[in-house]
Design an enzyme around this catalytic site. Structure first.
Site, PDB file in Angstrom:
ATOM      1  CB  ALA A   1      -0.942  -0.011   1.201  1.00 31.77           C
TER       2      ALA A   1
ATOM      3  CD  GLU B   1       9.393  -0.254   6.908  1.00 30.23           C
ATOM      4  OE1 GLU B   1       8.388  -0.293   6.183  1.00 30.23           O
ATOM      5  OE2 GLU B   1       9.419  -0.739   8.068  1.00 30.23           O
TER       6      GLU B   1
ATOM      7  CG  ASN C   1       3.324  -8.563   7.795  1.00 33.43           C
ATOM      8  OD1 ASN C   1       4.321  -9.045   8.328  1.00 33.43           O
ATOM      9  ND2 ASN C   1       2.236  -8.251   8.472  1.00 33.43           N
TER      10      ASN C   1
ATOM     11  N   GLY D   1       2.869 -14.568   0.729  1.00 38.26           N
ATOM     12  CA  GLY D   1       2.823 -15.769  -0.090  1.00 38.26           C
ATOM     13  C   GLY D   1       2.752 -15.619  -1.599  1.00 38.26           C
ATOM     14  N   GLY D   2       2.558 -14.403  -2.108  1.00 33.97           N
ATOM     15  CA  GLY D   2       2.664 -14.207  -3.546  1.00 33.97           C
ATOM     16  C   GLY D   2       1.446 -14.571  -4.375  1.00 33.97           C
TER      17      GLY D   2
ATOM     18  NE  ARG E   1      -5.911 -16.806   4.174  1.00 32.18           N
ATOM     19  CZ  ARG E   1      -5.137 -15.824   3.770  1.00 32.18           C
ATOM     20  NH1 ARG E   1      -5.200 -14.642   4.361  1.00 32.18           N
ATOM     21  NH2 ARG E   1      -4.300 -15.999   2.780  1.00 32.18           N
TER      22      ARG E   1
ATOM     23  CD  GLU F   1      -2.546  -6.509   8.405  1.00 27.12           C
ATOM     24  OE1 GLU F   1      -1.487  -6.600   7.765  1.00 27.12           O
ATOM     25  OE2 GLU F   1      -2.829  -7.259   9.355  1.00 27.12           O
TER      26      GLU F   1
END
Lengths: 117, 523
Positions: free
Chosen positions: B67, B86, B94, B99-100, B346, B486
């Site tokens: 983002a 950062e 993250n 996981g791509g 999930r 997030e």
């Protein structure tokens, strides 16, 4: 040819260092550089006060990264110089400190018990 | 995470504030300010603006995951000067270790494989998994723009994909798999493009305060330069003026046990997480202090595809999700029976594992492993075995003995599934059956134990469709403040679907960056 020999020499020194540190010897990398006739200016240039050294500078003598990866190929459980997380996770100073104790940066997430020279 | 660290999540100390602002920034209650207006004013606690700003830019971006990088990218492209901050020593948050996979509904790859899909179908799946708690307007944007977003990563960034994955809770396979196998395959091209735009992430920069003036506008930030995680007192305070806007893309709080426990007391303590250690809540706390609204924070997602035999995300998801969810089975070791649709969302799966006291395994046979993985060299197989997460058995009997499973029940379970394969329909759980799903009958059998881990925090700052943060008193947009990824809440409701974070973060990151750059300058 000369350059190639120098590089080979450097790698041998590195290899010796790796073995040495794995055996528990503790010396800082600045001492190690000095003992191998690498003066402060070789890395820091003439800037006063000296500034941080970029990864490219380290790799100028020790690199390229692939060669370092070949040196540590057999390290268990995984090769510390071959990360799936990209170039930003392959910055030398994430683990190697020249003027202080080095750290195992991978260990913040992984159970890799690397001894970092 | 140590207790020492958790104690540091207390609010800023007065000393810290004095150090940062030169004078008290605690400004008194602005009782004299006008009542609620369409432009949200900072009524509760306006900050005193610093006498002198150390730096000035158009747009400050906090965070360098998908983002943040997408926001910085769009802002820089629009001509804005950008400070990309950062706090950790490496960029990517993250995102870079993830996981791509990125969802795209109605994509060219699906068309090529004859898979029928639409944004409406993705939207329905998101809401169903989210227990209909998603803000419809926000979920709609992610679903509707999903193909465009993936196309942008290809056209603008040159990201390479290797095929489609079927993530749990999705009606059909619709998730593009990053060829390199992880989020680094997108973050690295993002960083490279940003470098061309003369923007580089500045690491070790911790957000301490969003500075909100008494006219209600966010005008800058106080950060600590030289921050060393997790010491929140480390580094030197710097005031950066944001002439146009601040974008908060600071991520979730999956690695912050104190903040987690505030939202769900069962999820504090030493629970393992897939998150990087910097996924803590102090930036979110700063946003709340500036008047943001925290929504849906109790919905903390556990990833169902992790193993207790390795730390963090590890390699388990590649096997458990990539192989066993489509080509293998998950069984309760006490009964030898399946206990959930292995391709459910999930939350459904994690809840089912927890209900079984984690006494569960995921397994596949040799054929299934071949179909579900791109690990043709079997290199990953070797690594998973060496790490202790993956176990290999020569027969079902051997597997049953090793995991204390009633063997006849286990065999009956496998037979029932193989009959379903013949019938082309999962009679037991209605699991999606891809055309190449095969019977489970070929040793060796590969097994992982299951143990859900903290993965994603659905809650965060309330935003509108323009990614503007909403004010806690007026419910109106806070001028000069955008939130994406997030750090925001509402897109995913109770539970995020796999591969929808990429879509969310990139889509709303771009929206936030564009709008931040277009915001009128205040100075």
């Amino acid at each position: 040819m000369r350059q190639a020999q120098d590089r080979l020499g450097l790698r041998l020194v590195l290899l010796v260092a790796l073995v040495g540190f794995a055996a528990g010897a503790a010396a800082q990398l600045d001492q190690h550089h000095a003992l191998n006739d690498v003066p402060c200016q070789a890395c820091h240039g003439a800037a006063e006060p000296p500034t941080a050294v970029a990864t490219e500078q380290c790799l100028g003598c020790h690199g390229p990264l692939e060669d370092l990866g070949a040196l540590t190929e057999k390290v268990s459980p995984t090769n510390p110089h071959s990360t799936p997380h990209g170039a930003t996770f392959a910055e030398c100073d994430l683990c190697h400190r020249v003027h202080g104790p080095s750290e195992n940066f991978c260990a913040q997430c992984h159970d890799f018990k690397f001894t970092v020279p | 995470m140590s207790n020492k660290q958790t104690h540091r999540f207390q609010a800023l100390t007065r000393r810290q504030l004095l150090k940062a602002g030169g004078a008290s920034m605690l400004g008194g209650l602005a009782l004299g300010a006008a009542g609620l207006s369409r432009q949200a004013r900072a009524e509760a606690m306006p900050d005193k603006m610093p006498a002198k700003w150390d730096e000035e830019v158009d747009v400050v971006v906090v965070g360098s995951g998908f983002a943040g990088l997408a926001a910085a990218h769009e802002a820089a492209k629009a001509g804005a000067s950008v400070a990309l901050l950062e706090k950790m020593r490496t960029p990517g948050g993250n995102s870079i270790i993830s996981g791509g996979v990125i969802a795209a509904a109605g994509s060219p790859l699906q068309a090529k494989q004859g898979i029928k899909d639409s944004p409406d179908s993705l939207y329905e799946d998101m809401l169903k998994a989210g227990l209909y708690l998603n803000q419809p307007e926000l979920a709609r944007i992610v679903a509707d723009q999903s193909v465009e977003t993936v196309q942008w990563t290809i056209d603008e960034l040159g990201v390479e994909y290797s095929g489609l994955s079927h993530m749990g809770g999705h009606a059909v396979p619709r998730s593009y798999s990053v060829a390199s196998g992880s989020g680094a395959g997108i973050i690295e091209p993002q960083l490279a493009r940003l470098k061309e735009l003369a923007v580089e992430p500045r690491t070790g920069m911790l957000l301490k305060r969003l500075l909100r003036d008494d006219d209600g506008r966010v005008k800058g930030v106080i950060v600590h330069r030289g921050f060393r995680h997790p010491d929140l007192e480390s580094g030197t305070p710097v005031a950066i003026k944001a002439r146009r806007a601040v974008v908060m893309a600071s991520g979730g709080f999956g690695a912050d046990p104190v903040f987690r426990a505030l939202q769900d007391p069962r999820l504090g303590g030493d629970l393992d997480t897939t998150n990087q250690p910097g996924a803590t809540a102090e930036a979110l706390r700063a946003a709340l202090h500036a008047g943001c609204i925290l929504v849906q924070p109790s919905w903390i997602q556990l990833g169902p595809w992790t193993s207790p035999d390795e730390r963090g995300f590890g390699m388990a998801p590649h096997f458990v999700q990539g192989v066993t969810a489509s080509y293998g089975l998950w069984v309760d070791t006490r009964t030898g029976k399946r206990f959930v649709n292995e391709l459910a969302d999930r939350k459904t799966r994690a809840d089912a594992i927890l209900a079984a006291g984690n006494k569960t395994i995921a397994f596949a046979d040799a054929k299934g492993y071949g179909k579900g993985t791109m690990d043709t060299s079997q290199q990953r197989l070797g690594r998973m075995k060496r790490s202790g997460a993956l176990m290999e058995y020569g027969s079902l009997e051997e597997m049953a003995r090793a995991h204390d499973i009633p063997v006849s029940e286990l065999k009956a379970t496998v037979k029932a599934f193989n009959d379903s394969v013949d019938a082309g329909k999962d009679s037991e759980f209605g699991r999606y059956m891809a055309a190449n799903v095969d019977k489970i009958d070929t040793p060796p059998y590969y097994v992982m134990r299951l143990s859900p881990k903290i993965h994603h925090t659905m809650g965060g700052c309330a935003i509108n469709s323009r990614a503007q943060a909403l004010d806690v008193l007026s419910n109106q947009p806070i001028p000069g403040l955008y939130v994406a990824g997030e750090a925001s809440g509402g897109v995913h409701g109770a539970s995020r679907l796999g591969s929808c974070a990429y879509a969310d973060c990139l889509t709303f990151g771009r929206i936030a960056g564009r709008n931040a750059a277009a915001q009128e300058r205040w100075a």
